[in-house]
Motif scaffolding. Structure first.
Motif, mmCIF file in Angstrom:
data_model
loop_
_atom_site.group_PDB
_atom_site.id
_atom_site.type_symbol
_atom_site.label_atom_id
_atom_site.label_comp_id
_atom_site.label_asym_id
_atom_site.label_seq_id
_atom_site.Cartn_x
_atom_site.Cartn_y
_atom_site.Cartn_z
ATOM 1 N N GLU A 72 -82.263 10.604 -54.479
ATOM 2 C CA GLU A 72 -80.810 10.730 -54.428
ATOM 3 C C GLU A 72 -80.361 11.760 -53.409
ATOM 4 O OE1 GLU A 72 -78.069 9.134 -54.531
ATOM 5 O OE2 GLU A 72 -78.266 8.703 -56.648
ATOM 6 N N ASN A 73 -79.317 11.394 -52.680
ATOM 7 C CA ASN A 73 -78.717 12.274 -51.689
ATOM 8 C C ASN A 73 -77.309 12.642 -52.158
ATOM 9 O OD1 ASN A 73 -77.839 13.593 -49.382
ATOM 10 N ND2 ASN A 73 -77.486 11.719 -48.238
ATOM 11 N N ALA A 76 -69.720 5.899 -47.885
ATOM 12 C CA ALA A 76 -71.058 6.262 -48.375
ATOM 13 C C ALA A 76 -71.016 6.546 -49.878
ATOM 14 C CB ALA A 76 -71.585 7.465 -47.615
ATOM 15 N N PHE A 77 -69.939 7.167 -50.327
ATOM 16 C CA PHE A 77 -69.784 7.434 -51.759
ATOM 17 C C PHE A 77 -69.682 6.138 -52.546
ATOM 18 C CE2 PHE A 77 -66.937 8.049 -55.428
ATOM 19 C CZ PHE A 77 -67.747 8.884 -56.186
ATOM 20 N N THR A 78 -68.914 5.195 -52.038
ATOM 21 C CA THR A 78 -68.740 3.911 -52.714
ATOM 22 C C THR A 78 -70.083 3.200 -52.873
ATOM 23 O OG1 THR A 78 -66.503 3.722 -51.862
ATOM 24 C CG2 THR A 78 -67.529 1.693 -52.633
ATOM 25 N N LEU A 79 -70.909 3.232 -51.859
ATOM 26 C CA LEU A 79 -72.244 2.633 -51.948
ATOM 27 C C LEU A 79 -73.112 3.381 -52.961
ATOM 28 C CD1 LEU A 79 -73.097 1.887 -48.204
ATOM 29 C CD2 LEU A 79 -72.619 0.225 -50.015
ATOM 30 N N ARG A 139 -76.473 -0.204 -58.692
ATOM 31 C CA ARG A 139 -77.515 0.683 -58.165
ATOM 32 C C ARG A 139 -77.890 1.748 -59.185
ATOM 33 N NH1 ARG A 139 -78.739 5.521 -55.495
ATOM 34 N NH2 ARG A 139 -76.751 6.449 -56.000
ATOM 35 N N LEU A 140 -76.878 2.349 -59.786
ATOM 36 C CA LEU A 140 -77.135 3.410 -60.770
ATOM 37 C C LEU A 140 -77.794 2.852 -62.027
ATOM 38 C CD1 LEU A 140 -73.896 5.542 -60.362
ATOM 39 C CD2 LEU A 140 -76.158 5.951 -59.396
ATOM 40 N N GLU A 141 -77.389 1.663 -62.431
ATOM 41 C CA GLU A 141 -78.006 1.037 -63.609
ATOM 42 C C GLU A 141 -79.495 0.806 -63.363
ATOM 43 O OE1 GLU A 141 -78.669 -0.343 -67.261
ATOM 44 O OE2 GLU A 141 -76.676 0.362 -66.690
ATOM 45 N N LYS A 142 -79.826 0.311 -62.178
ATOM 46 C CA LYS A 142 -81.225 -0.004 -61.874
ATOM 47 C C LYS A 142 -82.052 1.262 -61.661
ATOM 48 C CE LYS A 142 -84.174 -2.301 -58.544
ATOM 49 N NZ LYS A 142 -84.300 -2.643 -57.155
ATOM 50 N N SER A 159 -71.594 13.870 -61.177
ATOM 51 C CA SER A 159 -70.781 13.817 -62.388
ATOM 52 C C SER A 159 -70.819 12.418 -63.006
ATOM 53 C CB SER A 159 -69.350 14.216 -62.057
ATOM 54 O OG SER A 159 -68.527 14.110 -63.180
ATOM 55 N N LYS A 160 -70.699 11.402 -62.193
ATOM 56 C CA LYS A 160 -70.750 10.023 -62.704
ATOM 57 C C LYS A 160 -72.121 9.723 -63.294
ATOM 58 C CE LYS A 160 -70.203 5.167 -61.701
ATOM 59 N NZ LYS A 160 -69.675 4.135 -60.841
ATOM 60 N N GLN A 161 -73.176 10.168 -62.631
ATOM 61 C CA GLN A 161 -74.524 9.919 -63.122
ATOM 62 C C GLN A 161 -74.749 10.582 -64.483
ATOM 63 O OE1 GLN A 161 -76.421 11.532 -59.675
ATOM 64 N NE2 GLN A 161 -76.752 9.506 -58.747
#
Length: 175
Positions: free
Chosen positions: A67-68, A76-79, A85-88, A146-148
């Motif tokens: 993670e970057n 880039a944030f949207t991607l 992506r986060l689920e996987k 924060s989202k993660q």
């Protein structure tokens, strides 16, 4: 009157004995919970070659290497924050861990203790990982982290939700 005093002392003695056993049970439970999490999720001290089965190792690789958080623009944030992506990458290894798969089989108190300890260890691991590796952050990166963390929190809350539903239904039925 003397008989009442004896009964009260017996009740007091039994109450004290039950409290002592309760404290011992909770202490022993906490030890077993830590061992269970280490066995099923790994630890920072366990062999790192098991990243595919130990969710802690997968999380450490994810936050430490993959993670970057140095994100400079909205695109880039949207991607980076894409739910798929986060689920996987983030939640997948946690969901696939034996601990999360079998968590529903435990008693509500045990499940709560496991979730508390799991959260504590993830928090400690994440803080150590971010500080040791001196990860650089931008405001976008902080939003992503924060989202993660919210996603991990929601996963744990899902596992505990059935306990809350049971408590709510039993309290409403007793009214």
């Amino acid at each position: 009157n003397n008989n009442n005093n004896n009964n009260n002392r017996m009740i007091q003695l039994a109450s004290e004995e039950l409290k002592r056993y309760s404290v011992q049970y909770l202490h022993h439970l906490d030890i077993l919970v830590k061992e269970c999490i280490k066995e099923w999720c790994g630890s920072l001290q366990s062999e790192f070659s098991h990243a595919d089965i130990f969710c802690f190792h997968a999380l450490l690789e994810y936050f430490g290497d993959e993670e970057n958080f140095e994100i400079h623009d909205a695109a880039a944030f949207t991607l980076a924050e894409a739910d798929e992506r986060l689920e996987k990458s983030l939640l997948g290894p946690v969901r696939a861990s034996p601990l999360m798969i079998h968590l529903h089989k435990t008693d509500a108190l045990v499940r709560t203790r496991i979730c508390q300890e799991f959260c504590q260890q993830v928090s400690d691991m994440l803080a150590a990982c971010l500080w040791r590796r001196q990860k650089r952050f931008t405001e976008w990166g902080a939003l992503l982290l924060s989202k993660q963390l919210r996603m991990l929190q929601n996963l744990i809350n899902e596992r505990l939700a059935q306990d809350w539903e049971i408590l709510e239904s039993s309290s409403s039925s007793s009214l």
